[in-house]
Motif scaffolding. Structure first.
Motif, mmCIF file in Angstrom:
data_model
loop_
_atom_site.group_PDB
_atom_site.id
_atom_site.type_symbol
_atom_site.label_atom_id
_atom_site.label_comp_id
_atom_site.label_asym_id
_atom_site.label_seq_id
_atom_site.Cartn_x
_atom_site.Cartn_y
_atom_site.Cartn_z
ATOM 1 N N ILE A 1 0.838 -1.205 0.000
ATOM 2 C CA ILE A 1 0.000 0.000 0.000
ATOM 3 C C ILE A 1 0.869 1.251 0.000
ATOM 4 O O ILE A 1 0.542 2.260 -0.656
ATOM 5 N N GLY A 2 2.003 1.189 0.728
ATOM 6 C CA GLY A 2 2.920 2.327 0.682
ATOM 7 C C GLY A 2 3.451 2.568 -0.721
ATOM 8 O O GLY A 2 3.569 3.725 -1.171
ATOM 9 N N LEU A 3 3.760 1.507 -1.453
ATOM 10 C CA LEU A 3 4.201 1.654 -2.843
ATOM 11 C C LEU A 3 3.107 2.261 -3.715
ATOM 12 O O LEU A 3 3.365 3.123 -4.589
ATOM 13 N N VAL A 4 1.862 1.815 -3.478
ATOM 14 C CA VAL A 4 0.743 2.341 -4.268
ATOM 15 C C VAL A 4 0.533 3.828 -3.994
ATOM 16 O O VAL A 4 0.316 4.633 -4.920
ATOM 17 N N ARG B 1 -0.180 2.541 -14.056
ATOM 18 C CA ARG B 1 -0.518 2.914 -12.679
ATOM 19 C C ARG B 1 -1.947 2.531 -12.346
ATOM 20 O O ARG B 1 -2.228 1.975 -11.263
ATOM 21 N N VAL B 2 -2.867 2.839 -13.246
ATOM 22 C CA VAL B 2 -4.262 2.487 -12.993
ATOM 23 C C VAL B 2 -4.414 0.974 -12.889
ATOM 24 O O VAL B 2 -5.124 0.446 -12.012
ATOM 25 N N THR B 3 -3.707 0.266 -13.761
ATOM 26 C CA THR B 3 -3.812 -1.200 -13.744
ATOM 27 C C THR B 3 -3.331 -1.764 -12.411
ATOM 28 O O THR B 3 -3.991 -2.625 -11.792
ATOM 29 N N THR C 1 -8.557 10.665 -7.805
ATOM 30 C CA THR C 1 -7.988 11.993 -7.592
ATOM 31 C C THR C 1 -6.697 12.175 -8.372
ATOM 32 O O THR C 1 -6.473 13.204 -9.023
ATOM 33 N N SER C 2 -5.812 11.176 -8.309
ATOM 34 C CA SER C 2 -4.531 11.286 -9.001
ATOM 35 C C SER C 2 -4.710 11.316 -10.515
ATOM 36 O O SER C 2 -4.012 12.049 -11.230
ATOM 37 N N GLU C 3 -5.673 10.555 -11.044
ATOM 38 C CA GLU C 3 -5.895 10.555 -12.477
ATOM 39 C C GLU C 3 -6.475 11.895 -12.938
ATOM 40 O O GLU C 3 -6.108 12.418 -14.006
ATOM 41 N N PHE D 1 1.344 9.742 -6.121
ATOM 42 C CA PHE D 1 1.885 11.097 -6.041
ATOM 43 C C PHE D 1 3.079 11.302 -6.978
ATOM 44 O O PHE D 1 3.701 12.357 -6.946
ATOM 45 N N ALA D 2 3.415 10.291 -7.775
ATOM 46 C CA ALA D 2 4.539 10.434 -8.704
ATOM 47 C C ALA D 2 4.145 11.364 -9.848
ATOM 48 O O ALA D 2 2.985 11.411 -10.287
ATOM 49 N N ARG D 3 5.106 12.133 -10.358
ATOM 50 C CA ARG D 3 4.857 13.056 -11.461
ATOM 51 C C ARG D 3 4.813 12.262 -12.770
ATOM 52 O O ARG D 3 5.695 11.468 -13.058
#
Length: 888
Positions: free
Chosen positions: A701-704, A723-725, A771-773, A709-711
């Motif tokens: 979960i920390g990796l996710v 990322r979505v996958t 939110t990130s998408e 928040f990655a650019r």
């Protein structure tokens, strides 16, 4: 030299007197005890002989009355009655007429009369006076006479009163006279006095012969040596006949000092050590005959001094053989004395324990002497192993294993050192023959002491068993590796096969021994594998061997054997980690490589071991082992997948979208393994397994979250990317695990909070993904617009409109998602989801009224408020519409 002789004589006399004083105090204590017993008997008989009137009295009651020292008995009283009879106690009545024996016995237990202390004091005074006047003055007198004769001889020499020959004859005559006088005093009833006089005469004869040879050169060395031997034999004969240990000590000391009284510049090693051998044998005979253990201790000390004195002056490497033979003879003689001393009294046995240092000194001296003679050292080590085996056969109990362990250190340790120093073709055959010989001797001694004696293995025995085989291989490896390194592995394999053969041979008689020999064979096989193979092959072979050992320990119900196999398996796993995360070559294929094959092989072995433990887990005793095996296999799978992912992307330079793809793939793998371990914990009802799975899920979960928040790069495709996958897969796995918790969990168990955490975490990740998408979409739009139009007024206006649209999109998205959670929570009748929705509504309302309204444009502000209002109205309607269901 005369002063040295007198000093040694004084030492011998002091030692003699200490010994005699101890014996004298023992005899005095015994005599005092006997005298007191006799005195008690006399007083009892005197008390029984009372006056006739007192005897006829039926009862005698004598009140205590003071006795005046000046009072005198009447003249008519008989002498016997004139004694002061102590009064009987006033509270006791003795029927003397009816039971005179009882009266006498009771009287005998009463305090002794006033003459008893006086008698004891007189005896003590007489004993002290006798000791001073009869003994100590005698000793001092003898020493004084010897010193006086010596100084008189010096004065006669300085003034030329008598010639040199006359001086020698004079001394010899005085010595003979003293010896004769001592014998006369012994026959006259003064044994101690006579022994001292005779001892002084013997010392004078030593001095006379010494002076005749060294000072005056009147006689040659052979004649002087013969005379001194005659004096020694005279002293020994007198000691034996008169039973005088003091004369025996003088004979022993004089015998050993004789060669040093006749110094010379030529080496006579054979004569010196042969003479010492005769002296040791004679001393041993005399000590055995008269039970004088002190003689052997003195003989041992003087033998050591003799050897050291000779070695300091005459030893050379060419004399090693003769020296070693005599040292071996001396050590054997003193070991025989030590064995015979066991029958002596406690004092004698304790005194003889000093001889235990003889084999230690012999070993150290032998190693020092034979260090420059490799062949002789090999023969010595072989003989030492054989002698140690023979000695161990005569020792029983725990001491046997300790003796063999010490002998292994002394023999094999030195043999390994020799092999390291002389490795080469010249010493290969001789060294290997010695290694085999020493190993077989130690093996036979071990089997004889344990297997054929039906003894259980103690820690020392186990150390000897394993060290014997490992020591033989260490020495053989040092010899073989220097000549042919490729033959080292076959040597280890051959020794492993030999240990296995021993295990099969001993299995019908002693199962425990057979298993330890098998364990030793496995150890040697591990060494052979390490020498023969490289890289992944070593790891796979060690893992297979470790699994086989665990299986054998499980079949034989030996936990120590299973533990050994697990240690070897753990070493293999450590090597596997090193292989997996080592730098890879660019042309290495993914999954089709040695680290992957090695990892899959070890994972299969661990699953096999878990199945073996599960098959024997009838009583639940192997539940932890089964769980540990399953978890270990899953963790190794995780390590394998992670290492392969890292290796693949590292070769291709993971940057930007590639880095996001790598992280997303790793998060999916970690989540899948964590879910699997947690599911196994549910099935096996092991809380610690669920904890391990939860830890892995936390990392995933920390990796996710980091991934959200990655650019994103400009080539990023919204909602159609890795990322979505990865986030969708992680959420699906969390939801699946939550369903498993509901399926396997009990209402009373701790699985209900875990179910809630999983469900809420999955929804939180989904909201974060949306939110990130959305953020990524507007950032990409901003980036493309800026790069195309540049930073001008039109671009600034477009950027502001995009910002307004982004904030509006986030608010509407959050509100709609919260509404959807409300719908799901009402439908599933699950309150935690509704609570999460209410929390999201709260955050959304705060964002709209505190952040959006002051900053957004008119149209975006209106749309944001309208969208939030519609979502709230729908939510409120749902709460009113399904109020009954919520209440139920």
């Amino acid at each position: 030299m005369l002063s040295v002789l007198l000093f040694m004589l004084a030492i011998v006399l002091v030692a003699l007197q200490i010994w005699r004083f101890r014996r004298w105090t023992e005899r005095v204590d015994l005599a005092v005890t006997e005298l007191r017993a006799r005195l008690d008997g006399l007083e009892a008989r005197a008390a029984a002989r009372l006056t006739p009137d007192a005897q006829r009295s039926p009862t005698v009651v004598v009140p205590p009355q003071p006795v005046s020292r000046s009072a005198q008995p009447p003249a008519s009283m008989p002498p016997a009655a004139a004694r002061t009879i102590p009064p009987a106690p006033a509270t006791r009545e003795v029927d003397a007429a009816s039971n005179p024996a009882e009266a006498g016995s009771r009287e005998s237990t009463a305090p002794r009369g006033s003459n008893a202390p006086a008698l004891s004091a007189a005896m003590s005074a007489e004993s002290l006076e006798t000791a001073i006047g009869g003994r100590w003055l005698l000793y001092i007198g003898v020493v004084a006479v010897i010193l006086g004769v010596g100084y008189f001889e010096k004065l006669a020499v300085d003034n030329q009163w008598i010639g040199e020959g006359a001086r020698v004859l004079q001394g010899a005559g005085v010595g003979l006279v003293l010896v004769y006088a001592g014998l006369w005093f012994i026959r006259s009833g003064f044994p101690i006095y006579g022994q001292m006089i005779a001892g002084g005469g013997t010392a004078v004869q030593y001095v006379s012969v010494y002076a005749a040879f060294n000072f005056y050169h009147l006689i040659g060395r052979p004649f002087a040596f013969t005379l001194l031997c005659g004096v020694t034999m005279l002293a020994a004969t007198l000691a034996g006949r008169q039973r005088s240990q003091g004369l025996a000590l003088m004979a022993v000391g004089g015998g050993f000092i004789t060669p040093f009284l006749l110094p010379g510049q030529t080496d006579a090693q054979l004569a010196l050590f042969g003479y010492d051998t005769i002296l040791i044998a004679g001393t041993m005979y005399l000590a055995h005959r008269r039970d004088w253990p002190l003689l052997n201790v003195v003989s041992y000390g003087l033998t050591v001094l003799t050897v050291l004195g000779w070695a300091a002056q005459f030893y050379a490497p060419s004399k090693y053989l003769m020296t070693e033979l005599f040292l071996t003879l001396f050590c054997a003689m003193y070991l025989y004395i030590l064995r015979e001393s066991q029958r002596l009294s406690r004092f004698g046995a304790d005194l003889s324990k000093l001889l235990w240092s003889a084999p230690v000194l012999y070993y150290l001296a032998s190693i020092a002497i034979l260090a420059d003679h490799p062949a002789a050292l090999l023969v010595y080590l072989l003989g030492l192993a054989l002698a140690g085996a023979v000695v161990s056969l005569n020792v029983r109990g725990t001491l046997n294993s300790i003796v063999r362990l010490v002998l292994w250190i002394a023999t094999s340790g030195q043999l390994i050192q020799w092999a390291g120093q002389h490795a080469g073709e010249d010493w290969l055959l001789a060294g290997l023959a010695t290694v085999v010989g020493v190993y077989l001797i130690q093996l036979v001694a071990h089997v004889e002491a344990t297997v054929w004696s039906d003894r259980r293995l103690n820690p020392a025995e186990l150390a000897v068993l394993h060290l014997t085989g490992l020591g033989a291989f260490a020495a053989a490896y040092a010899l073989v590796n220097a000549v042919n390194p490729d033959a080292a592995a076959p040597v280890a394999a051959l020794l492993a096969a030999w240990q296995s053969a021993l295990a099969f041979w001993l299995a019908p008689r002693d199962r425990e021994h057979a298993l330890h020999f098998a364990a030793l064979g496995f150890t040697l096989l591990m060494i052979a594998i390490g020498l023969q193979f490289h890289g992944a092959w070593i790891t796979m072979a060690w893992a297979a061997e470790g699994a086989a050992i665990v299986w054998l320990g499980l079949e034989e119900r030996r936990d120590w054997l299973r533990a050994g196999g697990l240690v070897l398996l753990a070493i293999s796993v450590a090597r596997l980690f090193a292989l997996q995360f080592a730098p890879r070559s660019p042309d290495q294929a993914v999954l089709l490589n040695q680290p992957t094959a090695c990892g899959l092989f070890i994972i299969g072995l661990i699953y096999w071991l878990a199945w073996l433990h599960h098959r024997r887990n009838d009583t639940g005793q192997y539940a932890i082992e089964v769980g540990a095996g399953l978890v270990g296999a899953q963790l190794l799978t995780l390590s394998l997948a992670t290492s392969e992912i890292d290796a693949y992307w590292a070769v291709r330079g993971a940057t930007g979208a590639w880095s996001m793809a790598r992280t997303g793939l790793q998060s999916m793998v970690w989540t899948a393994i964590g879910v699997t371990i947690a599911w196994l914990g549910l099935v096996w009802q092991q809380q610690w397994m669920r904890a391990v799975g939860g830890l892995l899920l936390t990392v995933a979960i920390g990796l996710v979250i980091w991934l959200q928040f990655a650019r994103v790069p400009l080539t990023y495709v919204v909602m159609a990317n890795s990322r979505v996958t990865s986030v969708v897969v992680v959420i699906a796995l969390l939801v699946g695990l939550a369903r498993l918790y509901r399926q396997y969990g009990q209402p009373q168990a701790a699985t209900i909070p875990a179910f809630a955490v999983l469900v809420l975490t999955a929804n939180a990740l989904m909201l974060l993904l949306l939110t990130s998408e959305a953020t990524a979409y507007w950032r990409l739009r901003d980036g493309l617009s800026t790069s195309a139009a540049g930073l001008n007024s039109m671009a600034d206006g477009q950027f502001a409109r995009d910002q307004f649209a982004r904030e509006m999109t986030l608010s509407i998205t959050w509100a709609l998602y919260a509404t959807g959670l409300i719908v799901a929570g009402i439908r599933k009748q699950y309150a935690p989801v509704r609570y999460l929705a209410i929390a999201i509504f709260g955050v959304t309302i705060g964002k709209v009224f505190l952040f959006d309204l002051p900053r957004l444009g008119e149209i975006y502000r209106v749309l944001s408020i309208i969208g939030l209002g519609i979502a709230l109205l729908v939510t409120s309607y749902l709460y009113h519409r399904f109020r009954s269901r919520l209440q139920s």
